[in-house]
Enzyme design. Structure first.
Site, PDB file in Angstrom:
ATOM      1  CG  HIS A 148      75.639 129.671  10.819  1.00  0.00           C
ATOM      2  ND1 HIS A 148      75.699 128.321  11.715  1.00  0.00           N
ATOM      3  CD2 HIS A 148      75.221 129.555  10.271  1.00  0.00           C
ATOM      4  CE1 HIS A 148      75.034 127.424  10.899  1.00  0.00           C
ATOM      5  NE2 HIS A 148      73.954 128.625   9.697  1.00  0.00           N
ATOM      6  NE  ARG A 197      73.004 138.274  10.478  1.00  0.00           N
ATOM      7  CZ  ARG A 197      73.085 138.020  11.325  1.00  0.00           C
ATOM      8  NH1 ARG A 197      72.270 137.703  12.371  1.00  0.00           N
ATOM      9  NH2 ARG A 197      74.223 139.205  12.391  1.00  0.00           N
ATOM     10  NE  ARG A 211      72.693 139.994   5.869  1.00  0.00           N
ATOM     11  CZ  ARG A 211      73.849 139.823   6.870  1.00  0.00           C
ATOM     12  NH1 ARG A 211      74.434 140.661   7.348  1.00  0.00           N
ATOM     13  NH2 ARG A 211      74.140 139.095   6.996  1.00  0.00           N
ATOM     14  CD  GLU A 225      78.177 143.970   6.312  1.00  0.00           C
ATOM     15  OE1 GLU A 225      78.352 143.243   8.355  1.00  0.00           O
ATOM     16  OE2 GLU A 225      77.356 143.490   5.823  1.00  0.00           O
ATOM     17  CG  ASN A 249      78.002 141.248  14.386  1.00  0.00           C
ATOM     18  OD1 ASN A 249      77.926 141.317  15.494  1.00  0.00           O
ATOM     19  ND2 ASN A 249      76.822 140.518  14.150  1.00  0.00           N
ATOM     20  CG  ASP A 250      81.240 141.310   8.851  1.00  0.00           C
ATOM     21  OD1 ASP A 250      82.092 139.864   8.933  1.00  0.00           O
ATOM     22  OD2 ASP A 250      79.599 140.844   7.867  1.00  0.00           O
ATOM     23  CB  CYS A 261      71.307 144.662  12.143  1.00  0.00           C
ATOM     24  SG  CYS A 261      72.280 144.954  10.503  1.00  0.00           S
TER      25      CYS A 261
HETATM   26  C1  PEP Z   1      77.037 142.267  10.944  1.00  0.00           C
HETATM   27  O1  PEP Z   1      78.125 141.995  10.518  1.00  0.00           O
HETATM   28  O2  PEP Z   1      76.952 143.236  11.825  1.00  0.00           O
HETATM   29  C2  PEP Z   1      76.375 141.745  10.312  1.00  0.00           C
HETATM   30  C3  PEP Z   1      75.225 141.857  11.458  1.00  0.00           C
HETATM   31  O3  PEP Z   1      76.240 140.850   9.494  1.00  0.00           O
HETATM   32  P1  PEP Z   1      76.386 139.311   9.707  1.00  0.00           P
HETATM   33  O4  PEP Z   1      76.708 138.690  11.756  1.00  0.00           O
HETATM   34  O5  PEP Z   1      75.457 138.050   9.006  1.00  0.00           O
HETATM   35  O6  PEP Z   1      77.848 139.247   8.848  1.00  0.00           O
HETATM   36 MG    MG Z   2      78.103 141.597   8.505  1.00  0.00          MG
END
Ligand code: PEP
Ligand code: MG
Length: 763
Positions: free
Chosen positions: A404, A497, A544, A640, A664-665, A712
């Protein structure tokens, strides 16, 4: 020190005079000697200050007080600082010095009546030492008495508590530290801005000029999106221009201050600079670059027809090492000279900033944060966003590049270092530190960087004039960042987001439902998303649906009822939560419906964390039931969870219009590496063969069926990863605001390589 006059004009300053005129005075003198149009100024020398101390007889008392001081005793520090400053202010400036100042002031000429008075401290044994920002500056000074008063106040500010503390910690002897004072014609800029004498990312001979109306502060602070002009030094013409919508300007007000003024509708959209002015600026920039031997970041101002150069310093964003030109001064070592390293972590948001530490253990602690402080915390929470807006830098114990704190800081353009493991233990409230958000390093004290944090300027600096076949989009989380994001020239928004927008309201969606305040929630969401859509007219914006883990909701009003989960990352978040909380989903869909009805057909909706096509089908059916014409709108999914990459063909059959990799996920779920856990951060491997194989598989299927495929996640801001993705056929990428220029560059390079390879094969 011998025979140095009390006052030196910029034209008289030589390089060796740094000890008499301080870093600021020396740099203005050097620019003047190059023939750059620097506003007229004289410097009240360090020797004048020294004579003042001796001739008034205060020197010994003053230094004795300082010598006896224990700077770690806060109370004593404050009171000695006050006493010493009172001593400096209570005596009369000796006649000779007073006359020299008044005399010089009289010679400033008609336009020079209103002056800026700035401190320029200097150390005898280390003339290059920088004490920037620790002493006073006075703007809008008019008349002999006020000028003398301002000079004396600058002198006194050498003994401000912060300055005394810093010098003691850095091992400077107060007796060897002096202060010069620059008295400079105040430029009432009609327009101003910054310029990068070469492309700030690639180093190409392209001068990037950013400008807006009024004082330069508006551009440097990022409070307006400036116009952006690209001047090609080879063809000597303006090759690209982006006229931004500028809402405000900053103008001088009163004694010391400035005020924000709203622009008229005509000024808002009018170009700030003509091609001829851009060319003149670029020529001046070139002179500075050639002299210093490295590309420069130059502050400029224009009044009527006259251009002024206010400051020039090396650009630090160019990654490739520059080869110094023959005869040029060696480039200053960036950051290496910044001082004692206190801590290291991951550089999550670029820029360098100094300030006072405030340790935040609980959101209630944020009330003690003042503008310009540095927020130090275990991990930021969405309810800290208002405080994050006010601070100069952010440091966390936990987290990685996708946490975050990292996401929000990049968006706010605030330097941040995350995952230091122990910042909240090692740093202390009130301690002054410098944060280098590029390198991930925290230094002791306030140290001036070669290029101080001007994140906004850097972020919007370089929409390189390259057209790419692969769309290069940008990620946005906060509506206030929309204009900065658009100024990069991105081809749309690949991820908006909305949870950051909602979490900023400080009440959970459930609270709104519970209290019958759905309309309030819907209209907040509507207007936040609309701000972003308005910044990207005609370009796709993928919004999203909500994806906030329960732990992020817990601190908010209504958060008491959030379930406590062992692992919120694997818990009740993403589309699975919306599907089981129809009221929450419905409020979001209502906001989308209103936007579509208002004509925003560029709005696309993306579902997070889907792991089975049935979830997509169910979400679409619910939207249909609530009156959305689902055939006519753009609905897609994030890839993800490994299952969604594996089942991509089923998703395509189910009717997704696009898919976007949330790496990221995807990485954390493929490798079983918690993305927020600094203990395993070194194993978080975006280019792990399993991750790449999943991505490759999904891209291939999307290409085969003509479905747009994008990324993304943070990996979309990594040039190497992006080059790989382009090579494997991705149709668009979406990067963080600060990364857009370098990603566009990486895409263009890879695309050209592909064309070249094909041409060679066919030759
Ligand atoms: C991700 O998971 O790559 C993504 C863009 O979503 P977040 O970072 O908000 O989980
Ligand atoms: Mg994510």
């Amino acid at each position: 020190m011998k025979e140095m006059p009390n006052v030196l004009w910029l034209e008289e300053i030589k390089k060796e005079d740094i000890i008499s005129v301080g870093g600021k005075g020396a740099s203005l003198g050097e620019m003047t000697s190059l023939g750059l149009p620097v506003p007229k100024a004289f410097v009240v020398t360090a020797q004048a200050f020294r004579r003042f101390l001796v001739e008034t007889g205060i020197e010994d008392t003053l230094f004795r007080k300082l010598e006896r001081l224990d700077v770690d005793d806060n109370g004593a520090l404050e009171s000695v600082s006050r006493e010493v400053q009172d001593i400096v202010l209570s005596v009369e400036i000796p006649d000779q010095i007073r006359e020299a100042i008044i005399d010089a002031y009289a010679r400033m000429g008609e336009n020079g009546e209103v002056v800026a008075v700035r401190s320029s401290a200097t150390a005898e044994d280390l003339p290059e030492a920088s004490f920037a920002g620790q002493q006073e500056t006075f703007l809008n000074v008019l008349g002999d008495d006020d000028l003398l008063d301002a000079v004396q106040r600058c002198w006194a500010s050498l003994y401000g508590a912060r300055a005394i503390y810093y010098r003691a910690k850095q091992g400077f002897d107060d007796r060897g530290v002096n202060i010069a004072v620059v008295v400079q014609e105040l430029i009432r800029s009609e327009k101003s801005g910054v310029m990068f004498t070469s492309h700030p990312v690639t180093g190409e001979p392209l001068t990037i000029v950013e400008g807006s109306w009024g004082l330069g502060e508006a551009v440097v602070s990022g409070s307006v999106s400036p116009d952006n002009y690209v001047f090609d030094l080879r063809s000597e013409r303006v090759v690209d221009r982006l006229i931004a919508e500028k809402e405000i300007m900053i103008v001088p007000e009163g004694e010391n201050g400035t005020k924000v003024v709203k622009l008229t509708p005509e000024q808002r959209t009018a170009p700030v600079l003509s091609d001829e002015e851009v060319a003149r600026l670029a020529t001046l920039g070139k002179i500075a670059e050639e002299h210093y031997g490295v590309p420069q970041d130059v502050e400029w101002a224009i009044v009527g027809d006259e251009i002024f150069i206010l400051q020039s310093r090396p650009i630090t964003t160019i990654r490739r090492p520059e080869i110094p030109r023959a005869g040029a001064e060696p480039a200053p070592e960036p950051a290496a000279a910044l001082g004692v390293v206190l801590l290291e972590g991951q550089g999550a948001s670029p820029g360098i900033a100094s300030g006072r530490v405030v340790i935040v253990r609980d959101v209630r602690d944020t009330s003690t944060i003042k503008d310009g402080d540095i927020l130090v915390t275990k991990m930021t929470n969405p309810d800290m966003v208002p405080a994050m807006r006010r601070v100069k830098a952010i440091v966390t114990d936990e987290g990685g590049m996708t946490c975050h704190a990292a996401i929000v800081s990049r968006e706010l353009g605030t330097p941040a270092v995350v995952g230091t493991k122990k910042a909240t233990k090692i740093l202390q409230d009130g301690q002054v530190i410098t944060v280098d958000g590029e390198k991930g390093t925290i230094y002791e004290g306030a140290v001036e960087a070669p290029a101080p944090a001007a994140p906004a300027a850097v972020a919007v600096a370089a929409p390189a004039p390259v057209i790419t076949g692969t769309l290069v989009k940008v990620n946005v989380s906060l509506p206030e960042a929309a204009k900065r994001a658009a100024a990069t020239g991105a081809d749309g928004v690949g991820l908006l987001r909305i949870e950051h927008l909602i979490l900023g309201l400080n009440k959970t969606p459930g609270w709104y439902v519970e209290h019958g305040e759905e309309e309030k929630f819907i209209s907040e969401l509507y207007s936040g998303i609309k701000t972003v859509l308005d910044a990207f007219p005609g370009k796709p914006v993928w919004v999203r649906t909500l994806d906030a883990p329960t732990d992020e909701f817990r601190n908010m009003e209504g958060g008491e009822v959030e379930p406590v989960e062992h692992n919120p990352m694997l818990g009740w978040r993403g589309i699975r939560r919306d599907l089981r909380s129809p009221e929450q989903f419905r409020m979001q869909v209502e906001a989308f419906k209103r936007l579509w009805a208002a004509g925003y057909s560029n709005l696309g909706v993306m579902f997070p964390l889907v792991n089975h096509p049935a979830e997509f089908v169910q979400a679409r059916a619910m939207m249909k039931e609530w009156g959305v014409n689902v055939e006519n709108v753009t609905l897609g999914v994030m890839i993800e969870v490994p299952s969604s990459a594996i089942l991509i063909e089923d998703f395509i059959r189910a009717g997704i219009k696009f898919a976007s990799f949330g790496t990221n996920d995807l990485i954390q779920y493929t490798l079983a590496i918690d993305r927020n856990n600094e203990h395993v951060a070194d194993m978080y491997e975006p280019e792990h063969p399993a991750v790449l194989r999943l991505i490759d598989h999904a891209i291939k299927a999307c290409r085969e069926h003509g479905v747009e495929c994008s990324i993304c996640g943070q990996a979309g801001s990594d040039p190497d990863m992006v080059a790989w993705l382009v090579g494997h056929g991705i149709t668009s990428v979406s990067a963080n605001i600060d990364a857009v220029p370098r990603i566009r560059e990486a895409v263009a390079r890879r695309e050209r390589q592909i064309l070249l390879d094909a041409a060679r094969r066919n030759a």
